[in-house]
Design a protein around this motif. Structure first.
Motif, mmCIF file in Angstrom:
data_model
loop_
_atom_site.group_PDB
_atom_site.id
_atom_site.type_symbol
_atom_site.label_atom_id
_atom_site.label_comp_id
_atom_site.label_asym_id
_atom_site.label_seq_id
_atom_site.Cartn_x
_atom_site.Cartn_y
_atom_site.Cartn_z
ATOM 1 N N MET A 98 0.810 -1.229 -0.058
ATOM 2 C CA MET A 98 -0.045 0.012 0.138
ATOM 3 C C MET A 98 0.702 1.259 -0.036
ATOM 4 S SD MET A 98 -3.347 -0.691 2.525
ATOM 5 C CE MET A 98 -2.381 -0.657 3.848
ATOM 6 N N ILE A 99 1.880 1.084 1.010
ATOM 7 C CA ILE A 99 2.699 2.518 0.835
ATOM 8 C C ILE A 99 3.454 2.913 -0.187
ATOM 9 C CG2 ILE A 99 4.571 3.518 2.417
ATOM 10 C CD1 ILE A 99 3.360 2.153 4.833
ATOM 11 N N MET A 100 4.064 1.492 -0.620
ATOM 12 C CA MET A 100 5.039 1.723 -1.910
ATOM 13 C C MET A 100 4.300 1.898 -3.263
ATOM 14 S SD MET A 100 7.989 -1.090 -0.844
ATOM 15 C CE MET A 100 8.956 -0.561 -2.198
ATOM 16 N N SER A 101 3.109 1.702 -3.271
ATOM 17 C CA SER A 101 2.213 2.017 -4.419
ATOM 18 C C SER A 101 2.010 3.593 -4.432
ATOM 19 C CB SER A 101 0.844 1.307 -4.218
ATOM 20 O OG SER A 101 1.013 -0.052 -4.361
ATOM 21 N N ILE A 109 4.087 10.779 4.101
ATOM 22 C CA ILE A 109 3.062 10.123 4.223
ATOM 23 C C ILE A 109 2.401 10.343 5.672
ATOM 24 C CG2 ILE A 109 4.530 8.248 4.512
ATOM 25 C CD1 ILE A 109 2.070 6.260 3.989
ATOM 26 N N ILE A 110 1.344 10.694 6.036
ATOM 27 C CA ILE A 110 0.678 10.998 7.168
ATOM 28 C C ILE A 110 0.216 9.441 8.044
ATOM 29 C CG2 ILE A 110 -0.950 12.189 8.617
ATOM 30 C CD1 ILE A 110 -1.208 14.027 6.400
ATOM 31 N N MET A 111 1.099 9.354 9.192
ATOM 32 C CA MET A 111 0.582 8.091 9.782
ATOM 33 C C MET A 111 0.751 8.176 11.410
ATOM 34 S SD MET A 111 3.963 5.755 9.219
ATOM 35 C CE MET A 111 3.718 5.374 7.548
ATOM 36 N N ALA A 122 8.384 -0.113 5.320
ATOM 37 C CA ALA A 122 7.914 0.405 4.067
ATOM 38 C C ALA A 122 8.376 1.791 3.738
ATOM 39 C CB ALA A 122 6.469 0.440 3.712
ATOM 40 N N VAL A 123 8.421 2.524 4.645
ATOM 41 C CA VAL A 123 9.137 3.812 4.415
ATOM 42 C C VAL A 123 10.321 4.026 4.416
ATOM 43 C CG1 VAL A 123 9.659 6.043 6.162
ATOM 44 C CG2 VAL A 123 7.098 5.160 6.007
ATOM 45 N N ILE A 124 11.262 2.865 5.011
ATOM 46 C CA ILE A 124 12.569 2.766 4.628
ATOM 47 C C ILE A 124 13.081 2.049 3.201
ATOM 48 C CG2 ILE A 124 14.835 1.343 5.114
ATOM 49 C CD1 ILE A 124 13.597 1.194 8.078
ATOM 50 N N CYS A 126 11.057 2.849 0.599
ATOM 51 C CA CYS A 126 10.698 3.743 -0.524
ATOM 52 C C CYS A 126 11.329 5.138 -0.433
ATOM 53 C CB CYS A 126 9.019 3.790 -0.670
ATOM 54 S SG CYS A 126 8.434 4.633 0.533
ATOM 55 N N GLY A 127 11.906 5.220 0.863
ATOM 56 C CA GLY A 127 12.642 6.552 1.267
ATOM 57 C C GLY A 127 11.586 7.677 1.508
ATOM 58 N N ALA A 128 10.357 7.406 2.049
ATOM 59 C CA ALA A 128 9.387 8.635 2.138
ATOM 60 C C ALA A 128 9.636 8.810 3.571
ATOM 61 C CB ALA A 128 8.032 7.914 2.186
ATOM 62 N N ILE A 129 8.832 10.236 3.659
ATOM 63 C CA ILE A 129 9.060 11.205 5.055
ATOM 64 C C ILE A 129 7.994 10.818 5.762
ATOM 65 C CG2 ILE A 129 9.207 13.233 5.799
ATOM 66 C CD1 ILE A 129 10.744 14.250 3.438
ATOM 67 N N PRO A 130 8.050 9.915 7.047
ATOM 68 C CA PRO A 130 6.780 9.791 7.755
ATOM 69 C C PRO A 130 6.492 11.029 8.551
ATOM 70 C CG PRO A 130 8.696 8.808 8.679
ATOM 71 C CD PRO A 130 9.435 9.324 7.653
ATOM 72 N N VAL A 131 5.148 11.596 8.544
ATOM 73 C CA VAL A 131 4.918 12.798 9.312
ATOM 74 C C VAL A 131 3.827 11.980 10.463
ATOM 75 C CG1 VAL A 131 3.206 14.891 9.314
ATOM 76 C CG2 VAL A 131 4.836 14.333 7.296
ATOM 77 N N PHE A 132 4.237 11.773 11.518
ATOM 78 C CA PHE A 132 3.776 11.141 12.586
ATOM 79 C C PHE A 132 2.601 12.059 13.299
ATOM 80 C CE2 PHE A 132 7.810 8.805 12.769
ATOM 81 C CZ PHE A 132 7.172 7.540 12.234
ATOM 82 N N ILE A 133 1.424 11.367 13.578
ATOM 83 C CA ILE A 133 0.132 11.936 14.229
ATOM 84 C C ILE A 133 0.048 11.050 15.619
ATOM 85 C CG2 ILE A 133 -0.933 13.024 12.325
ATOM 86 C CD1 ILE A 133 -2.626 10.875 12.120
ATOM 87 N N GLU A 134 -0.374 11.649 16.262
ATOM 88 C CA GLU A 134 -0.583 10.797 17.885
ATOM 89 C C GLU A 134 -2.003 10.380 18.036
ATOM 90 O OE1 GLU A 134 1.995 10.564 19.587
ATOM 91 O OE2 GLU A 134 3.252 11.765 18.271
#
Length: 490
Positions: A98-101, A109-111, A122-124, A126-134
């Motif tokens: 899902m993430i890599m698609s 990507i917000i997660m 998956a973030v590792i 594809c190299g995406a930037i995770p934007v973490f929410i609480e």
């Protein structure tokens, strides 16, 4: 949904026909369906006969056009979505697909931070930037609940370029968020919603269960059919809704990583399970929910025990509760959840799903009966007789468990950076180079790129003292790999 149609099992039926043809095999697998081979003797004639290779009759998972395509169509219909992809690499792979698609290098990507390690991996990759929410926290039970609409709104407003919104629904503990409103919000902003519904494969089959993500319009949803629905372990499904995501891109991403030697045992178990749930799921869960509700009520009356139930619904972080996840708070017995987990196995021969600081989790699935649930309740009643009032209430300062570490580098950069190994007690201030977690549930305590703090060390050592299984790269649990030389890149 046409229940008559769902009596069909395309993959399973084709395997039966293929078995009965008495073919002499000079293809793989090497056991050649011979029941006298070692695996044949152990697993039986039926199992080995269904362990087949892709052929014209049996279709191929990477490019289905026959029985696998038919089974996927039925799966999509059962879950109220546009298409489905059968998975034999588990929901870990579904989450990664899902993430890599949707995400590539430096895409946001917000997660929630309490994601399963598969999302971090998956973030590792594809190299995406995770934007973490609480997520919302229940400090009394010591668990994370769902994210709120307001939290998601703020994250979307602050990250208008986000490629995806990742949601866990339900959580490991059966808590659902206000997913319908969250999906509608994200779609208004043009952001696809992908949902980890690994622990909710059963949600579509009874109106009293939390609503299923795919039916609410989530663009991609991963469900672990084996966790609650009853298929074989490692069999999962990725559900697809058309609109914001190219289906061919999803298929291409799946084929990038999923095995080309798909297990027909796993796929046929998905076929059989889908058929059973679609035809009998409503009556099955009508009875199962009655048993669960009765068990929860009886557990609530046991001294020193509390259960997370519908009274905790607040319309936001706890929008709904899956009553087949029985979350039992045991610390008033003078026990940690980890201790209770061990005692239930050792003294009552009951294998719970997990222990946490204050709670244990019992997962009820299609294979449970009135007798198994009765045994569970009786064991907790006896546990109370043995321990309640004999020792002080177990208390642990857990607020720091939910303090998210600061991020100094992208997970991908930290993962690929040079590493050194040191004792975690000496690593305060260092940038972590690996994911460290207890398993289950597989939610990282710290991930690559985050700074190791005193709080992280304290909770790590607490888990170690409780006998938890620490999952990390190093064989000695007190060791951790940190980045030797990395500039802040987050």
């Amino acid at each position: 949904m046409n229940k008559d149609m769902h009596s069909q099992t395309p993959i399973y039926s084709a395997l039966q026909k293929y078995r009965d043809e008495g073919i002499t095999h000079f293809d793989v697998p090497g056991h050649k369906k011979n029941p006298n081979t070692p695996v044949g003797k152990v697993f039986g004639e039926t199992t080995i006969a269904f362990d087949a290779n892709s052929t014209i009759e049996l279709d191929i998972l990477t490019d289905p056009g026959g029985i696998i395509q038919d089974a996927a169509y039925l799966m999509a219909d059962a879950y109220g979505c546009d298409d489905a992809f059968l998975l034999v690499n588990g929901s870990t792979f579904g989450v990664q697909a899902m993430i890599m698609s949707l995400c590539g290098p430096k895409d946001r990507i917000i997660m929630p931070r309490n994601v399963h390690k598969s999302a971090i991996n998956a973030v590792i990759l594809c190299g995406a930037i995770p934007v973490f929410i609480e997520p919302e926290i229940d400090a009394d039970f010591g668990i994370s609940n769902g994210v709120t609409y307001e939290t998601v709104l703020e994250a979307l407003d602050q990250n208008p370029d986000a490629k995806a919104l990742f949601i866990i629904n339900p959580t490991y503990f059966g808590v659902a968020c206000d997913l319908r409103r969250i999906i509608q919000l994200s779609h208004r902003k043009g952001v696809p919603v992908i949902v980890d519904q690994a622990h909710g494969a059963h949600l579509s089959f009874h109106y009293d269960l939390p609503e299923s993500a795919a039916e609410l319009g989530a663009d991609l949803t991963t469900i672990s059919m084996h966790k609650t629905a009853g298929s074989l372990t490692q069999s999962s499904v990725l559900l697809y809704n058309k609109g914001l995501i190219d289906k061919n891109k999803v298929r291409d991403t799946i084929n990038l990583m999923q095995t080309t030697s798909a297990s027909y045992l796993l796929m046929s178990s998905l076929d059989i399970t889908r058929s059973h749930l679609a035809v009998h799921g409503e009556e099955l869960y009508e009875e199962m929910l009655k048993l669960c509700r009765d068990a929860i009520q009886r557990l609530q009356n046991i001294p020193g025990i509390q259960v997370f139930d519908e009274t905790f619904i607040n319309g936001e972080g706890v929008f709904d509760v899956d009553e087949t996840k029985i979350v039992v708070k045991v610390n008033e017995l003078g026990l940690s959840g980890f201790e209770a987990y061990d005692i239930m196995k050792r003294d009552y021969n009951i294998q719970l799903e997990l222990g946490e600081t204050y709670v244990v989790l019992a997962v009820v699935g299609v294979g449970d009966t009135e007798q198994t649930i009765e045994k569970l309740v009786d064991a907790f009643a006896d546990l109370s007789k043995r321990f309640y009032g004999t020792q002080p209430v177990f208390k642990q300062d857990i607020k720091y468990i939910f303090n998210r570490p600061k991020t100094r580098a992208l997970p991908r950069d930290a993962y690929y950076s040079p590493k050194i190994t040191m004792k975690i007690d000496d690593a305060v201030g260092q940038i972590c180079g690996e994911s460290v977690m207890i398993y289950p549930p597989g939610i990282p305590l710290i991930i690559p790129g985050e700074v190791i703090t005193d709080d992280i060390v304290t909770i790590f050592n607490f888990y170690l003292e409780q006998g938890c299984r620490i999952v990390s790269v190093e064989p000695e649990p007190e060791l951790v790999r940190v980045c030797a030389d990395i500039s802040g890149s987050y």
